[in-house]
Design a protein around this motif. Structure first.
Motif, PDB file in Angstrom:
ATOM      1  N   VAL A  45      -6.200  20.250 -12.850  1.00 24.54           N
ATOM      2  CA  VAL A  45      -4.864  20.784 -13.110  1.00 24.54           C
ATOM      3  C   VAL A  45      -3.879  19.627 -13.249  1.00 24.54           C
ATOM      4  CG1 VAL A  45      -5.352  22.937 -11.873  1.00 24.54           C
ATOM      5  CG2 VAL A  45      -4.285  21.024 -10.654  1.00 24.54           C
ATOM      6  N   ASP A  46      -2.629  19.964 -13.568  1.00 18.68           N
ATOM      7  CA  ASP A  46      -1.577  18.946 -13.617  1.00 18.68           C
ATOM      8  C   ASP A  46      -0.732  19.044 -12.342  1.00 18.68           C
ATOM      9  OD1 ASP A  46       0.122  21.155 -14.013  1.00 18.68           O
ATOM     10  OD2 ASP A  46       0.260  20.820 -16.171  1.00 18.68           O
ATOM     11  N   ASN A  47       0.252  18.158 -12.215  1.00 14.56           N
ATOM     12  CA  ASN A  47       1.089  18.130 -11.010  1.00 14.56           C
ATOM     13  C   ASN A  47       1.870  19.422 -10.807  1.00 14.56           C
ATOM     14  OD1 ASN A  47       0.224  15.618 -10.216  1.00 14.56           O
ATOM     15  ND2 ASN A  47       2.050  14.529 -10.932  1.00 14.56           N
ATOM     16  N   GLU A  48       2.302  20.020 -11.902  1.00 16.24           N
ATOM     17  CA  GLU A  48       3.082  21.255 -11.792  1.00 16.24           C
ATOM     18  C   GLU A  48       2.253  22.377 -11.160  1.00 16.24           C
ATOM     19  OE1 GLU A  48       5.230  24.507 -14.726  1.00 16.24           O
ATOM     20  OE2 GLU A  48       4.943  22.465 -15.472  1.00 16.24           O
ATOM     21  N   GLU A  49       1.016  22.532 -11.620  1.00 18.25           N
ATOM     22  CA  GLU A  49       0.179  23.606 -11.077  1.00 18.25           C
ATOM     23  C   GLU A  49      -0.223  23.334  -9.635  1.00 18.25           C
ATOM     24  OE1 GLU A  49      -3.873  26.225 -11.834  1.00 18.25           O
ATOM     25  OE2 GLU A  49      -3.137  24.965 -13.458  1.00 18.25           O
ATOM     26  N   ILE A  50      -0.591  22.086  -9.319  1.00 20.30           N
ATOM     27  CA  ILE A  50      -1.015  21.822  -7.940  1.00 20.30           C
ATOM     28  C   ILE A  50       0.159  21.925  -6.969  1.00 20.30           C
ATOM     29  CG2 ILE A  50      -0.838  19.293  -7.647  1.00 20.30           C
ATOM     30  CD1 ILE A  50      -3.912  19.654  -6.656  1.00 20.30           C
ATOM     31  N   LYS A  51       1.360  21.643  -7.459  1.00 22.60           N
ATOM     32  CA  LYS A  51       2.557  21.811  -6.618  1.00 22.60           C
ATOM     33  C   LYS A  51       2.733  23.282  -6.247  1.00 22.60           C
ATOM     34  CE  LYS A  51       7.559  21.239  -6.505  1.00 22.60           C
ATOM     35  NZ  LYS A  51       8.768  20.798  -7.201  1.00 22.60           N
ATOM     36  N   LYS A  52       2.544  24.164  -7.218  1.00 25.32           N
ATOM     37  CA  LYS A  52       2.659  25.606  -6.958  1.00 25.32           C
ATOM     38  C   LYS A  52       1.594  26.059  -5.955  1.00 25.32           C
ATOM     39  CE  LYS A  52       4.549  26.766 -11.488  1.00 25.32           C
ATOM     40  NZ  LYS A  52       4.267  27.356 -12.810  1.00 25.32           N
ATOM     41  N   LEU A  53       0.367  25.592  -6.153  1.00 27.77           N
ATOM     42  CA  LEU A  53      -0.721  25.949  -5.241  1.00 27.77           C
ATOM     43  C   LEU A  53      -0.460  25.400  -3.840  1.00 27.77           C
ATOM     44  CD1 LEU A  53      -3.755  25.286  -7.608  1.00 27.77           C
ATOM     45  CD2 LEU A  53      -2.949  27.528  -6.804  1.00 27.77           C
ATOM     46  N   ASN A  54       0.017  24.177  -3.760  1.00 28.42           N
ATOM     47  CA  ASN A  54       0.300  23.531  -2.479  1.00 28.42           C
ATOM     48  C   ASN A  54       1.391  24.294  -1.725  1.00 28.42           C
ATOM     49  OD1 ASN A  54      -0.342  21.489  -0.638  1.00 28.42           O
ATOM     50  ND2 ASN A  54       1.170  20.079  -1.472  1.00 28.42           N
ATOM     51  N   LYS A  55       2.392  24.742  -2.452  1.00 27.03           N
ATOM     52  CA  LYS A  55       3.481  25.511  -1.826  1.00 27.03           C
ATOM     53  C   LYS A  55       2.965  26.871  -1.349  1.00 27.03           C
ATOM     54  CE  LYS A  55       8.161  27.181  -2.322  1.00 27.03           C
ATOM     55  NZ  LYS A  55       9.350  27.296  -3.144  1.00 27.03           N
ATOM     56  N   TYR A  56       2.200  27.533  -2.190  1.00 22.65           N
ATOM     57  CA  TYR A  56       1.710  28.874  -1.860  1.00 22.65           C
ATOM     58  C   TYR A  56       0.743  28.844  -0.672  1.00 22.65           C
ATOM     59  CZ  TYR A  56      -0.309  33.508  -2.379  1.00 22.65           C
ATOM     60  OH  TYR A  56      -0.737  34.790  -2.149  1.00 22.65           O
ATOM     61  N   TYR A  57      -0.233  27.912  -0.692  1.00 20.43           N
ATOM     62  CA  TYR A  57      -1.281  27.913   0.328  1.00 20.43           C
ATOM     63  C   TYR A  57      -0.962  27.079   1.563  1.00 20.43           C
ATOM     64  CZ  TYR A  57      -4.279  30.399  -2.893  1.00 20.43           C
ATOM     65  OH  TYR A  57      -4.795  31.351  -3.723  1.00 20.43           O
ATOM     66  N   ARG A  58      -0.123  26.052   1.413  1.00 14.24           N
ATOM     67  CA  ARG A  58       0.133  25.160   2.547  1.00 14.24           C
ATOM     68  C   ARG A  58       1.608  25.097   2.936  1.00 14.24           C
ATOM     69  NH1 ARG A  58      -1.561  19.714   1.270  1.00 14.24           N
ATOM     70  NH2 ARG A  58      -1.621  19.357   3.496  1.00 14.24           N
ATOM     71  N   GLY A  59       2.470  25.735   2.151  1.00  9.05           N
ATOM     72  CA  GLY A  59       3.891  25.712   2.461  1.00  9.05           C
ATOM     73  C   GLY A  59       4.545  24.372   2.206  1.00  9.05           C
ATOM     74  N   ILE A  60       3.900  23.534   1.394  1.00  9.20           N
ATOM     75  CA  ILE A  60       4.415  22.200   1.080  1.00  9.20           C
ATOM     76  C   ILE A  60       4.838  22.188  -0.384  1.00  9.20           C
ATOM     77  CG2 ILE A  60       3.885  19.737   0.962  1.00  9.20           C
ATOM     78  CD1 ILE A  60       1.804  20.249   3.207  1.00  9.20           C
ATOM     79  N   ASP A  61       6.142  21.977  -0.614  1.00  8.45           N
ATOM     80  CA  ASP A  61       6.703  22.075  -1.965  1.00  8.45           C
ATOM     81  C   ASP A  61       6.688  20.726  -2.684  1.00  8.45           C
ATOM     82  OD1 ASP A  61       7.881  23.177  -4.189  1.00  8.45           O
ATOM     83  OD2 ASP A  61       9.910  23.173  -3.361  1.00  8.45           O
ATOM     84  N   SER A  62       5.488  20.181  -2.869  1.00 10.09           N
ATOM     85  CA  SER A  62       5.334  18.939  -3.620  1.00 10.09           C
ATOM     86  C   SER A  62       3.905  18.858  -4.144  1.00 10.09           C
ATOM     87  CB  SER A  62       5.643  17.716  -2.736  1.00 10.09           C
ATOM     88  OG  SER A  62       4.719  17.626  -1.682  1.00 10.09           O
ATOM     89  N   PRO A  63       3.714  18.081  -5.213  1.00  6.21           N
ATOM     90  CA  PRO A  63       2.351  17.944  -5.732  1.00  6.21           C
ATOM     91  C   PRO A  63       1.492  17.134  -4.767  1.00  6.21           C
ATOM     92  CG  PRO A  63       3.891  16.629  -7.042  1.00  6.21           C
ATOM     93  CD  PRO A  63       4.697  17.371  -6.026  1.00  6.21           C
ATOM     94  N   THR A  64       0.222  17.439  -4.729  1.00  6.79           N
ATOM     95  CA  THR A  64      -0.748  16.684  -3.947  1.00  6.79           C
ATOM     96  C   THR A  64      -1.882  16.291  -4.882  1.00  6.79           C
ATOM     97  OG1 THR A  64      -2.045  16.671  -1.894  1.00  6.79           O
ATOM     98  CG2 THR A  64      -2.038  18.724  -3.174  1.00  6.79           C
ATOM     99  N   ASP A  65      -2.812  15.495  -4.397  1.00  6.46           N
ATOM    100  CA  ASP A  65      -3.894  15.042  -5.268  1.00  6.46           C
ATOM    101  C   ASP A  65      -5.048  16.028  -5.365  1.00  6.46           C
ATOM    102  OD1 ASP A  65      -4.721  14.564  -2.647  1.00  6.46           O
ATOM    103  OD2 ASP A  65      -4.931  12.402  -2.913  1.00  6.46           O
TER     104      ASP A  65
END
Length: 160
Positions: A45-65
């Motif tokens: 995925v790209d940073n935009e999609e992983i940021k959304k996933l990170n926010k939804y599943y971990r409550g962290i509103d930033s991209p991760t690797d």
């Protein structure tokens, strides 16, 4: 071993990347002595999609690797009286999903001064260890996981 790969991004070229990911998964399973047929899903995925996933599943509103989504726990199952079950599982056990931001992996490879392929291999190994039950929340867990990552990366010929 069954590996399902889904490229959901267009920002980073994945030419030559699939064998790297497949080998990282294979060597991790070998190192962990997983003998059952398993299935792993890997999504790029790209940073935009992983940021959304990170926010939804971990409550962290930033991209991760990389994000890991284990589907089962690895426990030794003993059959009653040492006999085989009448209904033996015939397929591959789905152990989980790996989601890698190739955009973030590329940024990190440049930051750490190594190849993009090495970074993706490391993220795959790291995530596979999560799927196999390892974590790095506590210092002792982190030490164990890092040692395993280093040993696997060395076997892949991709040590720093």
């Amino acid at each position: 071993m069954n590996i399902l790969i889904d490229n959901r991004q267009t920002k980073v070229d994945i030419t030559g990347l699939l064998p790297v990911v497949e080998k990282a998964i294979k060597v991790t399973l070998e190192e962990e002595e997983v003998i059952d047929e398993v299935e792993v899903s890997v999504s790029f995925v790209d940073n935009e999609e992983i940021k959304k996933l990170n926010k939804y599943y971990r409550g962290i509103d930033s991209p991760t690797d990389v994000l890991s989504f284990p589907l089962m726990e690895f426990e030794e199952v003993e059959e009653e009286n040492g006999e085989e079950s009448e209904e033996e599982w015939k397929g591959a056990y789905p152990i989980g999903d790996i989601v890698i931001s190739l955009e973030k992996a590329k940024e990190q490879a440049e930051e750490y001064g190594h190849s993009f392929e090495r970074e993706v291999a490391y993220l795959t190994v790291h995530s596979m260890l999560h799927l196999l039950g390892y974590d790095h929340e506590k210092e002792e867990e982190k030490k164990v996981m890092r040692e395993k990552e280093e040993r696997i990366m060395e076997k892949l010929g991709l040590r720093r």
